[in-house]
Design a protein around this motif. Structure first.
Motif, short mmCIF file in Angstrom:
data_model
loop_
_atom_site.label_atom_id
_atom_site.label_comp_id
_atom_site.label_asym_id
_atom_site.label_seq_id
_atom_site.Cartn_x
_atom_site.Cartn_y
_atom_site.Cartn_z
N TYR A 125 -9.95 -8.11 32.45
CA TYR A 125 -11.12 -7.39 31.96
C TYR A 125 -10.68 -6.25 31.06
CZ TYR A 125 -15.51 -4.95 31.66
OH TYR A 125 -16.65 -4.35 31.17
N ASN A 126 -11.17 -6.26 29.83
CA ASN A 126 -10.92 -5.19 28.87
C ASN A 126 -11.88 -4.05 29.18
OD1 ASN A 126 -10.73 -3.49 26.68
ND2 ASN A 126 -11.32 -5.01 25.15
N HIS A 127 -11.39 -3.05 29.91
CA HIS A 127 -12.23 -1.91 30.25
C HIS A 127 -12.51 -1.07 29.01
CE1 HIS A 127 -13.49 1.91 32.03
NE2 HIS A 127 -13.77 1.25 33.13
N HIS A 128 -11.46 -0.73 28.27
CA HIS A 128 -11.60 -0.09 26.97
C HIS A 128 -10.21 0.00 26.34
CE1 HIS A 128 -10.45 3.54 29.31
NE2 HIS A 128 -9.89 3.92 28.17
N TYR A 129 -10.18 0.24 25.07
CA TYR A 129 -8.93 0.51 24.36
C TYR A 129 -9.16 1.61 23.34
CZ TYR A 129 -11.11 -2.49 20.83
OH TYR A 129 -11.99 -3.04 19.94
N MET A 130 -8.06 2.24 22.96
CA MET A 130 -8.05 3.15 21.82
C MET A 130 -6.86 2.77 20.96
SD MET A 130 -9.04 6.85 23.41
CE MET A 130 -10.61 7.12 24.23
N ALA A 131 -7.11 2.58 19.67
CA ALA A 131 -6.04 2.18 18.75
C ALA A 131 -6.03 3.12 17.56
CB ALA A 131 -6.26 0.74 18.30
N TRP A 132 -4.87 3.23 16.95
CA TRP A 132 -4.70 4.13 15.81
C TRP A 132 -3.85 3.43 14.74
CZ3 TRP A 132 -4.27 5.41 20.86
CH2 TRP A 132 -5.09 6.44 21.35
N MET A 133 -4.01 3.86 13.53
CA MET A 133 -3.12 3.46 12.44
C MET A 133 -2.66 4.74 11.76
SD MET A 133 -3.80 0.67 9.39
CE MET A 133 -4.30 -0.59 10.56
N THR A 134 -1.35 4.83 11.56
CA THR A 134 -0.77 5.98 10.87
C THR A 134 0.02 5.49 9.68
OG1 THR A 134 1.08 5.91 12.43
CG2 THR A 134 -0.68 7.47 12.90
N GLY A 135 0.52 6.44 8.88
CA GLY A 135 1.19 6.04 7.65
C GLY A 135 2.29 6.98 7.24
N GLN A 136 2.62 6.89 5.97
CA GLN A 136 3.74 7.66 5.42
C GLN A 136 3.52 9.16 5.55
OE1 GLN A 136 4.50 6.64 1.33
NE2 GLN A 136 5.86 8.39 0.98
N ILE A 167 -7.18 4.83 4.58
CA ILE A 167 -5.90 5.37 5.05
C ILE A 167 -4.88 5.24 3.94
CG2 ILE A 167 -5.39 3.15 6.19
CD1 ILE A 167 -3.65 4.80 8.17
N ASP A 168 -4.18 6.32 3.71
CA ASP A 168 -3.17 6.39 2.65
C ASP A 168 -1.82 5.89 3.17
OD1 ASP A 168 -1.63 7.02 0.46
OD2 ASP A 168 -2.22 9.13 0.37
N SER A 169 -1.25 4.92 2.47
CA SER A 169 0.12 4.43 2.74
C SER A 169 0.35 4.09 4.20
CB SER A 169 1.14 5.49 2.29
OG SER A 169 0.93 5.87 0.95
N PHE A 178 0.81 -1.22 0.00
CA PHE A 178 0.00 0.00 0.00
C PHE A 178 0.85 1.28 0.00
CE2 PHE A 178 -3.20 -3.06 1.25
CZ PHE A 178 -4.28 -2.63 0.50
N LYS A 179 2.10 1.17 -0.31
CA LYS A 179 2.92 2.38 -0.43
C LYS A 179 2.40 3.19 -1.62
CE LYS A 179 7.68 4.06 -0.93
NZ LYS A 179 7.59 4.97 0.23
N GLY A 180 1.97 4.40 -1.34
CA GLY A 180 1.40 5.24 -2.39
C GLY A 180 -0.02 4.89 -2.77
N LYS A 181 -0.65 4.01 -2.01
CA LYS A 181 -2.03 3.61 -2.28
C LYS A 181 -2.89 3.79 -1.02
CE LYS A 181 -0.79 -0.04 -5.60
NZ LYS A 181 -0.92 -1.49 -5.89
N VAL A 182 -4.19 3.72 -1.22
CA VAL A 182 -5.12 3.85 -0.12
C VAL A 182 -5.70 2.49 0.22
CG1 VAL A 182 -7.30 4.88 0.65
CG2 VAL A 182 -5.68 6.24 -0.69
N MET A 183 -5.62 2.14 1.49
CA MET A 183 -6.23 0.91 1.99
C MET A 183 -7.63 1.22 2.50
SD MET A 183 -5.14 -1.39 5.33
CE MET A 183 -3.66 -2.09 4.64
#
Length: 858
Positions: free
Chosen positions: A100-111, A179-181, A61-66
């Motif tokens: 016990y999973n009280h809560h989570y926050m997750a992120w994805m970043t890119g190029q 998400i881009d790249s 996905f380098k240079g592409k959008v997932m």
């Protein structure tokens, strides 16, 4: 990864929607977070840093959008220990009643993005009380892409607690998180270790104690009602305050250092005291007026029951210079004075006198606009009027800002217009406010995200010894509060911000401020210097104090006198307070939260807070006096559940055995095809839309339906027996009959639009959730009903079927089989959320009722 999911649409549960990503030709990749290693009772709640995505995915996905079409989540023990992803077939799922999973926050970043920690608004519920929060931020290079509109980062936090593994986190065909790249992912989990160590905590003990076996719990867990014989959950998953931190004196004794409560009284320039702040008895009223620094030759205490006086406590300036402290027990409709002209005078124990007269209507009235990118932290408190644009366009934003400014100039109570995007990430409204609070930062809309009223004149009179310097600091109780201060010497009058020298802030001269004072006179009579000066209400900078006649008109002061003419270390100092009353009627005197400090059991590391809980009719929490709203009442939840805290009493053993495991995510994706002249794009991006039924509080308490003899209910210490607690309704023979059944309910009303919902998931904690429902509040149409599916304990058939733990089937809308079509809600559509919990026999700390949604504005 986790088997079949149930999906809802509108009011229909278990609709025939295809939840099998692979059958639709979607691909996936797996990622594991770093190890968590915890003791029994320990909280793990911290950032786990950036983690690389699989190299083949990054390359693809380098240079592409997932197009991320959904994800699945688990928590696993791995082999070899500490080597996630080496032998994924050997992963052992950790039961939710272990960790016990009280809560989570997750992120994805890119190029073209980075993940940065930004300052948090104290009222930002997503920050959960943290002073800083993570956010994806585009780099400068993002603007140079062929399609700069493609998102550069994404956040994942839907159905993100104990319900996560069996709740669907995907979207109908044609919708995704783009998400881009992409290159990295990142998670901040909040986990609570509830595995009784007598049962083991390794993969080898996975079949031990498959019927939940509780471990030790602190006295305050389950509101002190004790652990039921056949319980299927741990009381520590609700984060009860305890003998290590924040424990209530009702459980830990009057001498405990874990909770320190002191009342804070203030005169208010409002028509009535805010909900929960009314002084309820005459003795407290008379004591309050005596404490707040009224200018009086004497104070006359009068108690009455009258329809012609304001309800509760008020102070009235009498013609002979005295002040009457008036307590009225009649719940009358008479309002206190909101006069724009107020005055007061106070002398401290070191002989420094401050006289202060405020006239909000004096001087020219204009509005000054801030640059884009700011908002008032108190943009949900004491809102005078809302101005909602018809569309998200900049032209409409400018229009409603101008309307807010026009209103604010005409209103004696208004001093600020602030942007507020809480209801919709794209359709931001402006609100007229008496008080701004902190200026917080965000991406920005237009210049004038905050517009400040420039007008009103403060006349300041200070007196002290003529041969040495003296000073008055505003809105402070000690030098370390770093107050705006007026300093007078034999040769000058200047303004100073005290205490800005780092570790020596307690006794530091601080920083000279630009002058905003116009000195009218400077006279000396019999060794007493008196300076009269004027300045505008609004401070010249953020370090200058801003006056108001409409909110708190009791101001804490610090005063000091030097030993030399030159401003230097003080000879003596003393606190004081001044209250600004009016000659045009009574001024309300309120109990503004009875400051409560929650501390470690040695009295250190204390925290105090007052949340921006919403008053009726918009919300329920203030009307119910819900204990989550302030540190004085607080009994359990996020504030007692910080990273590495042990949710046990100080005299309870910390077992040495560690539970070692990892968060695991499976992301499902497709390749994104952009639009052409002849075809639409393959996917529409779904921005996050978030709101809370608990409205700005981040959590709330579900108290037990009834008090029990000899047991304190934290937050409601004197609640009478046999009377349902606030928010509770019951049927049957209560409280002790076999048919007694009780429900606790809260609601919240807000406006949205334009908004087209595609995904809506509620969030609530095991084990008491009944439902969370979302309605149009204009037509009564039910938009989404969330009904939890409770586990039965048949873990040999389904490892995720732990007894009492929930799955929350989200509502989906679209063209897929089984789904209701999506509907575009027009601008200013009123919504109503209603949340219900069982509380017949036991209460629950730290419950949540948020809506984690995805949609578009077209």
């Amino acid at each position: 990864m986790n088997g079949h999911y149930v999906v809802a649409s509108g009011d229909r549960l278990n609709v025939p929607f295809n939840d099998d990503y692979s059958s639709k030709g979607h691909n996936y990749f797996d990622v594991w977070a770093p190890e968590m290693a915890t003791h029994y009772g320990e909280v793990f709640w911290t950032d786990q840093h950036n983690q690389p995505l699989p190299p083949d995915i990054v390359k693809k996905f380098k240079g592409k959008v997932m197009a991320i079409t959904g994800y699945e989540q688990d928590q696993v023990m791995v082999q070899p220990v500490g080597k996630p992803g080496v032998n994924p077939s050997e992963d052992v799922s950790v039961p939710i009643n272990w960790a016990y999973n009280h809560h989570y926050m997750a992120w994805m970043t890119g190029q073209f993005s980075t993940l940065e920690r930004l300052p948090s608004d104290p009222d930002d519920v997503l920050a959960h009380g943290s002073p800083r929060h993570w956010a994806g931020v585009s780099t400068a290079a993002a603007a140079d892409r062929s399609d700069p509109s493609a998102p550069t980062s994404q956040m994942f936090s839907e159905g993100n607690g104990g319900e996560s593994r069996k709740s669907f986190h995907g979207y109908p065909n044609g919708f995704a998180q783009l998400i881009d790249s992409p290159t990295t992912w990142h998670i901040t989990p909040m986990q609570i270790d509830t595995r009784n160590r007598d049962c083991g905590a390794t993969p080898a003990s996975i079949h031990n104690c498959t019927k939940f076996t509780p471990g030790p719990e602190p006295k305050q867990a389950r509101y002190g009602f004790g652990t039921p014989k056949d319980t299927n959950y741990s009381g520590i998953l609700e984060c009860p305050c305890n003998g290590r931190y924040g424990g209530d004196p009702g459980f830990y004794g009057a001498d405990t250092k874990t909770k320190d409560v002191q009342h804070k009284f203030s005169a208010q320039g409002l028509p009535v005291c805010n909900a929960g702040e009314i002084i309820s008895d005459a003795d407290s009223c008379f004591a309050a007026v005596a404490q707040i620094g009224v200018n009086a030759t004497r104070i006359n205490n009068v108690s009455s029951s009258s329809e012609t006086l304001p309800f509760g406590c008020s102070a009235v300036t009498d013609a002979d210079g005295s002040v009457t402290a008036q307590f009225n027990k009649e719940n009358s409709k008479v309002a206190c004075s909101t006069s724009s002209v107020r005055a007061g005078r106070s002398t401290s124990n070191v002989g420094v006198t401050l006289g202060l007269s405020l006239d909000a209507n004096a001087g020219p009235q204009t509005m000054a606009r801030s640059p884009a990118g700011n908002y008032c932290s108190k943009n949900k408190q004491n809102v005078l009027k809302k101005f909602v644009p018809k569309t998200p366009s900049l032209a409409d934003a400018e229009k409603v800002l101008a309307q807010c400014e026009e209103f604010c100039i005409e209103s004696t109570q208004c001093h600020f217009c602030s942007v507020d995007c809480a209801a919709s990430p794209t359709l931001c409204q402006w609100v007229a406010l008496p008080d701004c609070g902190m200026e917080a930062g965000w991406a920005g809309k237009i210049p004038g995200d905050i517009s400040v009223k420039q007008g009103g004149v403060a006349t300041i009179t200070v007196s002290g010894p003529s041969d040495v310097w003296f000073g008055v600091g505003f809105n402070a109780q000690q030098m370390s509060d770093q107050p705006y201060t007026i300093v007078t010497t034999p040769t000058s009058v200047f303004e100073q911000k005290i205490g800005t020298c780092g570790s020596e802030a307690d006794h530091c001269p601080g920083t000279l401020l630009n002058s905003s004072l116009s000195v009218i006179s400077n006279t000396v009579v019999d060794g007493l210097r008196t300076v009269v000066a004027t300045r505008s209400f609004v401070g010249l900078t953020k370090d200058h104090y801003t006056f108001s006649t409409s909110t708190g008109v009791t101001i804490d002061l610090i005063t000091a006198v030097g030993s030399t003419p030159k401003f230097s270390y003080h000879k003596m100092h003393a606190p004081a307070s001044i209250s600004l009353l009016t000659s045009s009627g009574p001024t309300c005197v309120c109990d503004i939260g009875a400051i409560g400090k929650m501390c470690d059991n040695n009295g250190k590391n204390c925290d105090s807070f007052v949340k921006s809980c919403v008053a009726a009719p918009a919300g329920s929490l203030l009307e119910q006096h819900n204990p989550t709203c302030n540190s004085r009442q607080y009994g359990g939840g996020l504030r007692c559940c910080k990273h590495k805290r042990i949710m046990l009493d100080a005299d309870q053993e910390i077992r040495p055995e560690l539970l070692r495991y990892h968060m695991k995510f499976r992301f499902w994706y497709q390749e994104y095809t952009p639009a052409t002249k002849s075809s639409n794009a393959s996917h529409i991006n779904l921005p996050r839309i978030y709101q809370q039924t608990e409205a700005n509080a981040g959590e709330y308490d579900v108290p037990p339906a009834f008090a029990k003899p000899g047991i304190t209910i934290p937050g409601y210490p004197d609640w009478p027996l046999n009377k349902p607690t606030p928010g509770t309704t019951c049927t049957g023979t209560c409280p002790d009959g076999p048919d007694c059944s009780c429900i606790h309910e809260i609601h919240y009303k807000w406006n949205v639009g334009p908004m087209r919902l595609i995904y809506a998931g509620g969030h609530c904690h095991a084990p008491s959730c009944i439902s969370i429902e979302l309605y149009r509040n204009d037509t009564g149409e039910l938009l989404c009903r969330q009904l939890p599916l409770y586990g039965t304990g048949n873990v040999t058939h389904d490892k995720f079927d732990e007894a009492g733990y929930v799955a929350l089937p989200p509502c989906l809308w679209g063209d897929d089989k089984g789904l209701n079509p999506s509907v575009l809600l027009p601008p200013n559509t009123p919504l109503l959320s209603i949340k219900k919990n069982v509380n017949t026999h036991v209460g629950h700390f730290g419950e949540m009722a948020s809506w984690q949604m995805r949609g578009t504005d077209f």
